[in-house]
Scaffold this active site. Sequence first.
Site, PDB file in Angstrom:
ATOM      1  N   CYS A   1    -116.707 -26.459 -30.756  1.00  0.00           N
ATOM      2  CA  CYS A   1    -117.768 -26.766 -30.789  1.00  0.00           C
ATOM      3  C   CYS A   1    -118.772 -26.222 -29.743  1.00  0.00           C
ATOM      4  O   CYS A   1    -120.314 -25.884 -29.788  1.00  0.00           O
ATOM      5  CB  CYS A   1    -118.075 -28.078 -30.542  1.00  0.00           C
ATOM      6  SG  CYS A   1    -117.272 -29.459 -29.260  1.00  0.00           S
TER       7      CYS A   1
ATOM      8  N   GLY B   1    -118.505 -33.895 -34.553  1.00  0.00           N
ATOM      9  CA  GLY B   1    -118.076 -33.354 -35.669  1.00  0.00           C
ATOM     10  C   GLY B   1    -119.426 -32.664 -36.833  1.00  0.00           C
ATOM     11  O   GLY B   1    -120.452 -31.886 -35.486  1.00  0.00           O
ATOM     12  N   SER B   2    -119.801 -32.544 -37.503  1.00  0.00           N
ATOM     13  CA  SER B   2    -120.443 -31.563 -38.118  1.00  0.00           C
ATOM     14  C   SER B   2    -122.071 -31.627 -37.928  1.00  0.00           C
ATOM     15  O   SER B   2    -122.268 -32.364 -37.877  1.00  0.00           O
ATOM     16  CB  SER B   2    -120.676 -30.361 -39.091  1.00  0.00           C
ATOM     17  OG  SER B   2    -120.561 -31.774 -40.120  1.00  0.00           O
ATOM     18  N   THR B   3    -122.907 -31.009 -37.611  1.00  0.00           N
ATOM     19  CA  THR B   3    -124.636 -30.732 -37.630  1.00  0.00           C
ATOM     20  C   THR B   3    -125.098 -32.680 -38.618  1.00  0.00           C
ATOM     21  O   THR B   3    -125.529 -32.865 -38.584  1.00  0.00           O
ATOM     22  CB  THR B   3    -125.264 -30.383 -36.869  1.00  0.00           C
ATOM     23  OG1 THR B   3    -125.015 -30.057 -35.401  1.00  0.00           O
ATOM     24  CG2 THR B   3    -127.118 -30.557 -37.250  1.00  0.00           C
ATOM     25  N   GLU B   4    -124.658 -31.839 -39.918  1.00  0.00           N
ATOM     26  CA  GLU B   4    -124.619 -31.706 -41.139  1.00  0.00           C
ATOM     27  C   GLU B   4    -124.175 -33.243 -41.740  1.00  0.00           C
ATOM     28  O   GLU B   4    -125.086 -34.329 -42.030  1.00  0.00           O
ATOM     29  CB  GLU B   4    -123.915 -31.001 -42.303  1.00  0.00           C
ATOM     30  CG  GLU B   4    -124.622 -31.347 -43.747  1.00  0.00           C
ATOM     31  CD  GLU B   4    -123.394 -30.137 -44.637  1.00  0.00           C
ATOM     32  OE1 GLU B   4    -122.212 -29.621 -43.284  1.00  0.00           O
ATOM     33  OE2 GLU B   4    -123.610 -30.250 -45.594  1.00  0.00           O
TER      34      GLU B   4
ATOM     35  N   LYS C   1    -111.796 -42.914 -37.067  1.00  0.00           N
ATOM     36  CA  LYS C   1    -110.944 -42.582 -37.878  1.00  0.00           C
ATOM     37  C   LYS C   1    -110.951 -41.734 -37.768  1.00  0.00           C
ATOM     38  O   LYS C   1    -111.870 -40.385 -37.346  1.00  0.00           O
ATOM     39  CB  LYS C   1    -112.260 -43.285 -38.970  1.00  0.00           C
ATOM     40  CG  LYS C   1    -111.716 -41.893 -40.322  1.00  0.00           C
ATOM     41  CD  LYS C   1    -112.045 -41.651 -41.565  1.00  0.00           C
ATOM     42  CE  LYS C   1    -113.226 -40.472 -41.474  1.00  0.00           C
ATOM     43  NZ  LYS C   1    -111.931 -39.192 -41.904  1.00  0.00           N
TER      44      LYS C   1
ATOM     45  N   GLY D   1    -123.041 -35.282 -38.948  1.00  0.00           N
ATOM     46  CA  GLY D   1    -124.343 -35.999 -38.315  1.00  0.00           C
ATOM     47  C   GLY D   1    -125.630 -37.132 -38.360  1.00  0.00           C
ATOM     48  O   GLY D   1    -126.489 -37.914 -38.182  1.00  0.00           O
TER      49      GLY D   1
ATOM     50  N   GLU E   1    -121.823 -35.980 -30.738  1.00  0.00           N
ATOM     51  CA  GLU E   1    -121.456 -34.555 -30.681  1.00  0.00           C
ATOM     52  C   GLU E   1    -121.476 -33.663 -31.860  1.00  0.00           C
ATOM     53  O   GLU E   1    -119.976 -33.423 -32.764  1.00  0.00           O
ATOM     54  CB  GLU E   1    -120.554 -35.151 -29.335  1.00  0.00           C
ATOM     55  CG  GLU E   1    -120.105 -33.942 -28.898  1.00  0.00           C
ATOM     56  CD  GLU E   1    -119.126 -32.678 -29.299  1.00  0.00           C
ATOM     57  OE1 GLU E   1    -120.108 -32.058 -29.468  1.00  0.00           O
ATOM     58  OE2 GLU E   1    -117.709 -33.032 -28.978  1.00  0.00           O
TER      59      GLU E   1
ATOM     60  N   GLU F   1    -123.341 -22.188 -37.282  1.00  0.00           N
ATOM     61  CA  GLU F   1    -121.833 -21.795 -36.505  1.00  0.00           C
ATOM     62  C   GLU F   1    -121.430 -21.764 -37.382  1.00  0.00           C
ATOM     63  O   GLU F   1    -120.546 -21.854 -39.002  1.00  0.00           O
ATOM     64  CB  GLU F   1    -122.292 -23.666 -36.444  1.00  0.00           C
ATOM     65  CG  GLU F   1    -120.444 -24.128 -35.875  1.00  0.00           C
ATOM     66  CD  GLU F   1    -120.185 -25.062 -35.816  1.00  0.00           C
ATOM     67  OE1 GLU F   1    -120.919 -26.353 -35.997  1.00  0.00           O
ATOM     68  OE2 GLU F   1    -119.626 -25.524 -34.591  1.00  0.00           O
TER      69      GLU F   1
HETATM   70  P1  NAI Z   1    -117.546 -32.898 -40.728  1.00  0.00           P
HETATM   71  O1  NAI Z   1    -118.316 -33.358 -39.957  1.00  0.00           O
HETATM   72  O2  NAI Z   1    -116.631 -33.253 -42.405  1.00  0.00           O
HETATM   73  O3  NAI Z   1    -116.228 -34.079 -40.508  1.00  0.00           O
HETATM   74  C1  NAI Z   1    -115.834 -35.144 -39.063  1.00  0.00           C
HETATM   75  C2  NAI Z   1    -115.491 -35.922 -39.208  1.00  0.00           C
HETATM   76  O4  NAI Z   1    -116.729 -36.374 -40.113  1.00  0.00           O
HETATM   77  C3  NAI Z   1    -114.191 -36.038 -40.321  1.00  0.00           C
HETATM   78  O5  NAI Z   1    -113.603 -37.007 -39.236  1.00  0.00           O
HETATM   79  C4  NAI Z   1    -114.553 -36.327 -41.199  1.00  0.00           C
HETATM   80  O6  NAI Z   1    -113.634 -37.579 -42.483  1.00  0.00           O
HETATM   81  C5  NAI Z   1    -115.794 -37.230 -41.118  1.00  0.00           C
HETATM   82  N1  NAI Z   1    -117.030 -37.788 -42.024  1.00  0.00           N
HETATM   83  C6  NAI Z   1    -117.333 -36.973 -43.373  1.00  0.00           C
HETATM   84  N2  NAI Z   1    -118.176 -37.049 -43.621  1.00  0.00           N
HETATM   85  C7  NAI Z   1    -118.630 -38.086 -43.298  1.00  0.00           C
HETATM   86  C8  NAI Z   1    -119.510 -38.932 -43.675  1.00  0.00           C
HETATM   87  N3  NAI Z   1    -120.706 -38.992 -45.078  1.00  0.00           N
HETATM   88  N4  NAI Z   1    -119.801 -40.053 -43.292  1.00  0.00           N
HETATM   89  C9  NAI Z   1    -118.584 -40.420 -42.234  1.00  0.00           C
HETATM   90  N5  NAI Z   1    -117.702 -39.649 -41.720  1.00  0.00           N
HETATM   91  C10 NAI Z   1    -117.660 -38.754 -42.117  1.00  0.00           C
HETATM   92  O7  NAI Z   1    -116.436 -31.306 -40.268  1.00  0.00           O
HETATM   93  P2  NAI Z   1    -115.727 -30.519 -41.189  1.00  0.00           P
HETATM   94  O8  NAI Z   1    -116.437 -30.862 -42.905  1.00  0.00           O
HETATM   95  O9  NAI Z   1    -114.928 -31.401 -41.845  1.00  0.00           O
HETATM   96  O10 NAI Z   1    -115.962 -29.147 -41.336  1.00  0.00           O
HETATM   97  C11 NAI Z   1    -117.046 -28.698 -41.610  1.00  0.00           C
HETATM   98  C12 NAI Z   1    -118.016 -27.619 -40.145  1.00  0.00           C
HETATM   99  O11 NAI Z   1    -118.119 -28.656 -39.668  1.00  0.00           O
HETATM  100  C13 NAI Z   1    -117.293 -26.685 -40.185  1.00  0.00           C
HETATM  101  O12 NAI Z   1    -116.693 -26.127 -40.572  1.00  0.00           O
HETATM  102  C14 NAI Z   1    -117.563 -26.717 -37.999  1.00  0.00           C
HETATM  103  O13 NAI Z   1    -118.711 -25.869 -38.670  1.00  0.00           O
HETATM  104  C15 NAI Z   1    -118.405 -28.022 -38.291  1.00  0.00           C
HETATM  105  N6  NAI Z   1    -117.603 -28.841 -37.285  1.00  0.00           N
HETATM  106  C16 NAI Z   1    -117.770 -28.564 -36.638  1.00  0.00           C
HETATM  107  C17 NAI Z   1    -117.455 -29.701 -35.314  1.00  0.00           C
HETATM  108  C18 NAI Z   1    -117.754 -30.023 -33.415  1.00  0.00           C
HETATM  109  O14 NAI Z   1    -116.980 -30.185 -32.917  1.00  0.00           O
HETATM  110  N7  NAI Z   1    -118.744 -29.657 -32.803  1.00  0.00           N
HETATM  111  C19 NAI Z   1    -116.168 -30.174 -35.311  1.00  0.00           C
HETATM  112  C20 NAI Z   1    -115.663 -30.395 -36.986  1.00  0.00           C
HETATM  113  C21 NAI Z   1    -116.150 -29.162 -37.384  1.00  0.00           C
END
Ligand code: NAI
Length: 783
Positions: free
Chosen positions: A300, A244-247, A192, A249, A266, A397
């Site tokens: 990240c 993605g985000s730690t939240e 996804k 994760g 990650e 972050e």
């Molecule tokens: P996110 O963590 O919500 O999104 C990452 C992926 O997870 C996307 O494909 C999203 O559709 C999916 N996702 C969202 N909620 C989910 C759930 N409950 N279960 C399974 N998959 C889910 O990140 P977002 O909202 O795009 O960005 C928010 C913050 O997260 C950013 O401001 C940044 O600080 C951080 N972030 C960190 C990343 C990293 O590589 N460390 C990458 C992206 C965002």
Amino acid sequence: MTVAEIMQTLEYGPAPEAAEPALDWLRSHRNRFGLFIGGRWRAPKSGTWFATLNPADGRELAQVAQAGREDVELAVRAARRAFAAWGKTPGHLRARYLYALARQIQKHARLFAVLETLDNGKPIRETRDIDIPLVVRHFYYHAGWAQLMDSELSGYEPLGVVGQIIPWNFPLLMLAWKVAPALAMGNTVVLKPAEFTPLTALLFAEICVRVGLPAGVVNILTGDGRTGAALVEHPGVDKIAFTGSTEVGRLIRRATAGSGKRLSLELGGKSPFIVFEDADLDSAVEGVVDAIWFNQGQVCCAGSRLLVQEGIADGFYQKLKARMEKLRVGNPLDKAVDIGAIIAPVQLEKIKRLVQRGLEEGAELWQPSWAVPKEGCFYPPTLFTNVAPSATIAQEEIFGPVLAALTFRTPEEAVRLANNTRYGLAASVWSEDINLALDVATQIKAGTVWINSTNLFDAASGFGGYRESGFGREGGKEGLWEYVRRVRPRTPLARKKASPARPQRPEALPPIDRTAKLFIGGRQVRPDSGYSRLVYGPDGGLLGEVALGNRKDIRNAVEAARGGFEAWRRASAHHRAQILYFLAENLSERAAEFAYRIAQQTGQEGREEVEAAIEALFSAAAWADKYEGVVHPTPYRNVTLAIPEPVGVLGILCPDDWPLLALARLAGTALALGNALVVVPSPQAPLTATDFYQVLETSDVPAGVFNLITGERDELAQTLAEHDDVDAVWYAGPQEGQAMVERSSAGNMKRTWTLPQTGPLPEVEEVLRQATQVKNIWVPYGA
Ligand code: NAI
Ligand code: MG
């Protein structure tokens, strides 16, 4: 403007990359995409679609499907069907497919680069020169692992259907990091992409068709977090790989708890960029540019905390500001632009909010004199100085082009500040003194450390976090373990019932009414509760009593373990090996006693188990100075050292079978590798563990590195799993307990390893991997 004037000002002219080929491709799909399931495009059962925009101008690029639960179901089923054949496809054939994918992406590199820039807003210079070449490299590299799997990972098999969820900051690169190793190891995937950036994944789907990849091996589901959540919850998925985000994760950790799904995460970071006064400051300034203004800081592992040695701080800030003044923010398709667009208004708002917070908390803000474009989503490169270590902008972050600078005086202080974060993804260390740089690199708690460099990536090197930056590695051989499991454990020790005549009690045994205490910080201590528990044998006879440890005892044990950890980790491997041999020697002195105890508690013959435990301690001792890292051949003038480091403070809840062997195999191996332990023996056979105190006490095991708490397994397990200063929990016990441990671990995202309550113990090589985490240190060279 005349040529003469241009020569005077050296102004950049516009140098746009053509968007047309990518826009044509979108038009060839009528700017509307279904889901890629089972090798075909399908309209979503959900019947819903959403727009993906170009962040540089806010215009809609295409409509993509929002996959719903039914669509997830179809995709998982397609992947499962495909797995039946793909999982058995010879490695060489899989290698050919991966090679073909690499070739195809390479041949269409510019289309991918332009499409990525349109959808994400990152500069074409980066998609063209960094993202797409790394994607190609990843597929080539893993074609090699598919080829070598039989010989180099013999005894391992694919997991099955893997659900992969990726973020928007490196859309195609994260796809490659996920898909290439999964396919190489014989898994099928449902991927996804992030809702902001689905397009290059859809172009990739087309490439899969073109190379004739069997239908269902790769499935692409577009959608938002709801689609991700449905994939995570689907029972037909064997593993979830998430970036993605730690939240989120943390949500995924909780959602998969007890499901038996493998998980790699990650997550976020707040990586330090450390500049010592003897660094090559001009290079370090360029390093900062790559660390925090690469991809608008939406990285990240961005070097978002600048730690500068006090004596050079002012001069360094001046150089940095001069450089910032020359950066160019604007149209991402312009080849001479350094910083493109922020992914979306919501992210821009987050950046602005955190910058405001920085000002309120008293940091000093500096931005270049020029203004960013008004149209689209742009934010200027930003430097905060005078930042307090506890300030929000030093801890959270930001995921934007904002750098928070702090100063330090000594290397010790630099390390302390560097580690003053809940994250542990990466770090960058700048010094011309290699002794200093390596010394600091080994002390930083992060999965990647770049010396005199930053943001270098390569498929041959592992990448992944410590602490709340997640667990698991991507890239390198270390990344492959995330996608395989052992075919089957080797034959367990034969079990023999103890002879019907009551086992003989050797003379040396202490009297039966002895109440074993707890073992904390190298001493036997009374339990906080003041309670003891009776221990009965299988025939119902009373065998003795053990202390009933509680939360407070666990907390004390964790504190003791933390206190012992640093010195133990730094002790030479030779020294640790000596202590493990000494443990084995002292155990062998008491072999008869321990055999008797085992027979008493389990009704099984104990002799062989004692011998096996002695051998396991020898094996642990042997590995202490032989579990080595590697030097990854990354394509730069540098060495990339992949070093297995101990995980830290480990909680181990032992299985019911093989009470002594489990102690030796699990705890002994973890100890040998430099971890500090809090061990909870099986409630069935705790006396073996409490007898073991005497072996510990006579074997020079330093105080605090081996603590033992008897009591209720799940109560103690929960305290360990919830404890923020515990780095990993290994839990052998019933399924509900496993679920509880995995759920409770989400607080600090500690690693967990769940094992069956009974049955054969895991192989030593698995224990070794669980007892360590790989740190990659990049050391460039060049005269
Ligand atoms: P996110 O963590 O919500 O999104 C990452 C992926 O997870 C996307 O494909 C999203 O559709 C999916 N996702 C969202 N909620 C989910 C759930 N409950 N279960 C399974 N998959 C889910 O990140 P977002 O909202 O795009 O960005 C928010 C913050 O997260 C950013 O401001 C940044 O600080 C951080 N972030 C960190 C990343 C990293 O590589 N460390 C990458 C992206 C965002
Ligand atoms: Mg987009």
